[in-house]
Design an enzyme around this catalytic site. Sequence first.
Site, PDB file in Angstrom:
ATOM      1  N   CYS A   2     -63.673  13.082  28.701  1.00 18.03           N
ATOM      2  CA  CYS A   2     -63.320  11.781  29.285  1.00 18.03           C
ATOM      3  C   CYS A   2     -64.520  11.295  30.078  1.00 18.03           C
ATOM      4  O   CYS A   2     -65.485  12.034  30.268  1.00 18.03           O
ATOM      5  CB  CYS A   2     -62.147  11.902  30.250  1.00 18.03           C
ATOM      6  SG  CYS A   2     -60.687  12.661  29.540  1.00 18.03           S
ATOM      7  N   ARG A  27     -67.128   8.559  25.427  1.00 18.91           N
ATOM      8  CA  ARG A  27     -66.557   9.848  25.800  1.00 18.91           C
ATOM      9  C   ARG A  27     -65.033   9.889  25.626  1.00 18.91           C
ATOM     10  O   ARG A  27     -64.414  10.934  25.752  1.00 18.91           O
ATOM     11  CB  ARG A  27     -66.867  10.158  27.274  1.00 18.91           C
ATOM     12  CG  ARG A  27     -68.333  10.155  27.616  1.00 18.91           C
ATOM     13  CD  ARG A  27     -68.544  10.447  29.081  1.00 18.91           C
ATOM     14  NE  ARG A  27     -68.010  11.746  29.432  1.00 18.91           N
ATOM     15  CZ  ARG A  27     -68.661  12.892  29.255  1.00 18.91           C
ATOM     16  NH1 ARG A  27     -69.873  12.882  28.747  1.00 18.91           N
ATOM     17  NH2 ARG A  27     -68.104  14.030  29.586  1.00 18.91           N
ATOM     18  N   TRP A  74     -59.835  10.642  26.963  1.00 24.17           N
ATOM     19  CA  TRP A  74     -59.691  11.233  25.628  1.00 24.17           C
ATOM     20  C   TRP A  74     -58.660  12.323  25.820  1.00 24.17           C
ATOM     21  O   TRP A  74     -58.936  13.389  26.361  1.00 24.17           O
ATOM     22  CB  TRP A  74     -61.035  11.804  25.162  1.00 24.17           C
ATOM     23  CG  TRP A  74     -60.988  12.404  23.806  1.00 24.17           C
ATOM     24  CD1 TRP A  74     -60.930  13.721  23.478  1.00 24.17           C
ATOM     25  CD2 TRP A  74     -61.033  11.700  22.560  1.00 24.17           C
ATOM     26  NE1 TRP A  74     -60.934  13.878  22.123  1.00 24.17           N
ATOM     27  CE2 TRP A  74     -60.986  12.664  21.534  1.00 24.17           C
ATOM     28  CE3 TRP A  74     -61.086  10.346  22.215  1.00 24.17           C
ATOM     29  CZ2 TRP A  74     -61.009  12.319  20.185  1.00 24.17           C
ATOM     30  CZ3 TRP A  74     -61.108  10.009  20.880  1.00 24.17           C
ATOM     31  CH2 TRP A  74     -61.076  10.975  19.887  1.00 24.17           C
ATOM     32  N   ASN A  98     -62.258  14.820  34.439  1.00 22.20           N
ATOM     33  CA  ASN A  98     -62.706  15.115  33.075  1.00 22.20           C
ATOM     34  C   ASN A  98     -62.753  16.630  32.944  1.00 22.20           C
ATOM     35  O   ASN A  98     -63.408  17.292  33.748  1.00 22.20           O
ATOM     36  CB  ASN A  98     -64.104  14.521  32.850  1.00 22.20           C
ATOM     37  CG  ASN A  98     -64.763  15.064  31.596  1.00 22.20           C
ATOM     38  OD1 ASN A  98     -64.093  15.310  30.603  1.00 22.20           O
ATOM     39  ND2 ASN A  98     -66.068  15.244  31.648  1.00 22.20           N
ATOM     40  N   GLY A  99     -62.047  17.168  31.943  1.00 18.63           N
ATOM     41  CA  GLY A  99     -62.043  18.616  31.748  1.00 18.63           C
ATOM     42  C   GLY A  99     -60.649  19.115  31.481  1.00 18.63           C
ATOM     43  O   GLY A  99     -59.741  18.327  31.163  1.00 18.63           O
ATOM     44  N   GLU A 482     -70.548  23.169   3.196  1.00 17.36           N
ATOM     45  CA  GLU A 482     -70.697  22.227   4.302  1.00 17.36           C
ATOM     46  C   GLU A 482     -72.170  21.837   4.490  1.00 17.36           C
ATOM     47  O   GLU A 482     -72.479  20.676   4.746  1.00 17.36           O
ATOM     48  CB  GLU A 482     -70.101  22.834   5.580  1.00 17.36           C
ATOM     49  CG  GLU A 482     -70.271  22.007   6.842  1.00 17.36           C
ATOM     50  CD  GLU A 482     -69.673  20.616   6.781  1.00 17.36           C
ATOM     51  OE1 GLU A 482     -68.948  20.295   5.819  1.00 17.36           O
ATOM     52  OE2 GLU A 482     -69.951  19.823   7.685  1.00 17.36           O
ATOM     53  N   LYS A 486     -73.511  18.008   4.271  1.00 20.92           N
ATOM     54  CA  LYS A 486     -74.263  17.369   5.365  1.00 20.92           C
ATOM     55  C   LYS A 486     -75.544  16.742   4.822  1.00 20.92           C
ATOM     56  O   LYS A 486     -75.876  15.616   5.132  1.00 20.92           O
ATOM     57  CB  LYS A 486     -74.644  18.378   6.458  1.00 20.92           C
ATOM     58  CG  LYS A 486     -73.571  18.816   7.405  1.00 20.92           C
ATOM     59  CD  LYS A 486     -73.107  17.790   8.400  1.00 20.92           C
ATOM     60  CE  LYS A 486     -72.032  16.898   7.898  1.00 20.92           C
ATOM     61  NZ  LYS A 486     -70.692  17.334   7.816  1.00 20.92           N
ATOM     62  N   GLU A 489     -74.850  13.612   2.492  1.00 20.95           N
ATOM     63  CA  GLU A 489     -74.252  12.395   3.060  1.00 20.95           C
ATOM     64  C   GLU A 489     -75.185  11.632   3.999  1.00 20.95           C
ATOM     65  O   GLU A 489     -75.065  10.408   4.103  1.00 20.95           O
ATOM     66  CB  GLU A 489     -72.906  12.676   3.736  1.00 20.95           C
ATOM     67  CG  GLU A 489     -72.945  13.417   5.049  1.00 20.95           C
ATOM     68  CD  GLU A 489     -71.567  13.541   5.701  1.00 20.95           C
ATOM     69  OE1 GLU A 489     -71.334  14.540   6.370  1.00 20.95           O
ATOM     70  OE2 GLU A 489     -70.726  12.632   5.544  1.00 20.95           O
ATOM     71  N   HIS A 505     -73.788  31.880 -13.480  1.00 23.09           N
ATOM     72  CA  HIS A 505     -72.869  31.275 -14.447  1.00 23.09           C
ATOM     73  C   HIS A 505     -73.220  29.817 -14.744  1.00 23.09           C
ATOM     74  O   HIS A 505     -72.397  29.092 -15.292  1.00 23.09           O
ATOM     75  CB  HIS A 505     -71.428  31.389 -13.932  1.00 23.09           C
ATOM     76  CG  HIS A 505     -70.991  32.802 -13.719  1.00 23.09           C
ATOM     77  ND1 HIS A 505     -70.835  33.698 -14.763  1.00 23.09           N
ATOM     78  CD2 HIS A 505     -70.725  33.504 -12.593  1.00 23.09           C
ATOM     79  CE1 HIS A 505     -70.469  34.882 -14.278  1.00 23.09           C
ATOM     80  NE2 HIS A 505     -70.412  34.783 -12.958  1.00 23.09           N
ATOM     81  N   LYS A 603     -66.310   6.527   9.021  1.00 19.98           N
ATOM     82  CA  LYS A 603     -65.941   7.679   9.848  1.00 19.98           C
ATOM     83  C   LYS A 603     -64.512   8.119   9.539  1.00 19.98           C
ATOM     84  O   LYS A 603     -64.225   9.305   9.454  1.00 19.98           O
ATOM     85  CB  LYS A 603     -66.097   7.324  11.334  1.00 19.98           C
ATOM     86  CG  LYS A 603     -65.817   8.486  12.284  1.00 19.98           C
ATOM     87  CD  LYS A 603     -66.844   9.595  12.156  1.00 19.98           C
ATOM     88  CE  LYS A 603     -66.501  10.819  12.970  1.00 19.98           C
ATOM     89  NZ  LYS A 603     -67.247  12.004  12.505  1.00 19.98           N
TER      90      LYS A 603
HETATM   91  C1  AGP Z   1     -67.887  14.726   7.028  1.00 19.48           C
HETATM   92  O1  AGP Z   1     -69.170  14.721   7.515  1.00 19.48           O
HETATM   93  C2  AGP Z   1     -67.375  13.486   6.492  1.00 19.48           C
HETATM   94  N1  AGP Z   1     -67.718  12.351   7.182  1.00 19.48           N
HETATM   95  C3  AGP Z   1     -66.018  13.537   5.814  1.00 19.48           C
HETATM   96  O2  AGP Z   1     -66.127  14.458   4.775  1.00 19.48           O
HETATM   97  C4  AGP Z   1     -64.768  13.865   6.653  1.00 19.48           C
HETATM   98  O3  AGP Z   1     -64.818  15.207   7.034  1.00 19.48           O
HETATM   99  C5  AGP Z   1     -63.508  13.560   5.819  1.00 19.48           C
HETATM  100  O4  AGP Z   1     -63.463  12.199   5.539  1.00 19.48           O
HETATM  101  C6  AGP Z   1     -62.244  14.008   6.492  1.00 19.48           C
HETATM  102  O5  AGP Z   1     -62.050  13.336   7.692  1.00 19.48           O
HETATM  103  P1  AGP Z   1     -61.012  13.845   8.769  1.00 19.48           P
HETATM  104  O6  AGP Z   1     -61.490  15.164   9.244  1.00 19.48           O
HETATM  105  O7  AGP Z   1     -61.013  12.791   9.825  1.00 19.48           O
HETATM  106  O8  AGP Z   1     -59.686  13.977   8.088  1.00 19.48           O
END
Ligand code: AGP
Length: 608
Positions: A2, A27, A74, A98-99, A482, A486, A489, A505, A603
């Site tokens: 927060c 925050r 938050w 905050n905490g 992952e 990263k 994307e 394979h 996002k």
């Molecule tokens: C991850 O870097 C992405 N932006 C994306 O894969 C994300 O994890 C996915 O859209 C799921 O989102 P969520 O965790 O909000 O459900």
Amino acid sequence: MCGIIGYVGHEECAPIILEGLRRLEYRGYDSAGIAVHDGQALRVRRAAGKLSVLGDLLAREPLRGTVGIGHTRWATHGKPVEHNAHPHVSGGIAVVHNGIIENHVELKRRLQAEGRVFSSDTDTEIVAHLVDLATQRGLSLFEAVRATLAELRGAYAIAVLAGNDASKIVLAKNASPLVVGKGDGVMIAASDVPALLQHTRDVIFLEDGELAEITRDGARIERLDGTPVNRPPQRVHWSMMQAERGGYKHFMLKEIHEQPRALEDTLRGRVLLEESDLEASELGVTPEAARTLKRVVFLACGTSYHAALHGRYLVESVARVPAVAELASEFRYRDPVVGEGDLVVAVSQSGETADTLAAAKEAKERGAQILAVVNVQGSAIARMAHGALYTHAGPEIGVASTKCFTAQLAALTMLALYLGRRRGALTAERAGALLTELVAVPHKMRDALADAKHVEDIARAIMHARDALFLGRGLSSAVALEGALKLKEISYVHAEGYAGGEMKHGPLALVDRNMPVVCLLPDDSTLEKMLSNVQEVRARDGNVIAVVNTEEVAQNLATHTIKVPRTAEEFTPLVTIVPLQLLSYYVADHRGTDVDQPRNLAKTVTVE
Ligand code: AGP
């Protein structure tokens, strides 16, 4: 996470506090509030929703006064509704915090037994009650706060204002940030520098275990034991934009560096070291249900799906419960066999991802128990689930998920350990050893982060690659997926993650001297097998980047070696993912892409 702020000066403070909160909105932004001393008494305005809602309320019902505190929230304890918004008031005391106060349950019980009535579901309100009680015993505000802190366990940055004294604000800090700005006849304190910059560039960063009293004329700072602190202000030269990102170039880099804190916050109050167990009242999974459930089904998308793979692995290996991880976007379309006896764990940073929400609803309709592992309190998935295990990573701004991923890994690890204990698959002794190691992981992450410069050099060396591979086995196979996600994307470099054993394979055909191959080689039960896979890559001239615990492991194999601290096999991904995030970040940054808002992405994905 927060944002808090406190102002003592000569100007009308409500607009100043509101503007400061706007600078702290990154925050947290699910509710906000402000308390001002109008010369006679405390006046409070609070509102659920974005800061603009509080702004509208203040326009309709203004506050006048030159001393005040404010908060943007938050939610961690209690839904984001008006009665949970800060400031919390008890008697003549208003508090913003905050905490997380770890021992709030026992303190609240005690205070209720003494006749105190609570008006919120937050952990913070106990602070207001405790300070109020202490002032009633005759202590000054400063001493009342000191006496209260002696009773608190956990993380806090607090600002306290008393109705009987319009000249000061008392502040305290432990494990949450707090900075005091010194202006001309004005003192202003906040969770972060951007909230102060319009008023001063001379700041004092409070340290853990310090409390301060600010008046118009200055600050008196002491340690909890009464030792005076004489730390002169330092001048900050950041631009406002830099300050909002904590001095980092991008939010993603800031969030990568916030991971140790996010992990500590997610573990806080849940790991019970003395009992070798976990506090699990939020789960909605009773000990009896944990003992009798037949299967755990993880549902998620993207990065959260990679965390789900980690959860599946640990639930099977630690709790000995059959487990599967499913892409939520596919789940509904194959008439899944799911229902009673299944615990369905919906993993999502936002808690709003349409595919995950729809898949979890489908499972609920068919009789499964739903547990949400989400970062946003009160989000759609949290609301529809029977229980919610929140990750306390704070708001994540960069589109690429980083700190929420590691917080998810931690939450799912705790779930696996909890199930293991209830089902007798995990002895108290083993659980105790694992939990002791788990709380040490944030420090190991910090060590991994300290190597950022070295990772940046490697990124510079591979930044022109067209493709890249990421390999790992066991728990590291999800890290490989992952790492590849990263990189693709944010840098738009084509990248694939594979379980090491799969290379022969098919994907091995792609390898030549132009192909960076990031190999996860922690000292775990898969190391020997992984080394054979890396030999296969080397034999085709692949450009190996090895992530290791022991440098010798990669000798004669790797072009570049990144050493990270060793931890228990179960927690390795929490540490090995760190250099992969940094590598992606620096490749993207050197290629000049829009790191925080990569093309074509959002996002939160609220369409199916
Ligand atoms: C991850 O870097 C992405 N932006 C994306 O894969 C994300 O994890 C996915 O859209 C799921 O989102 P969520 O965790 O909000 O459900």
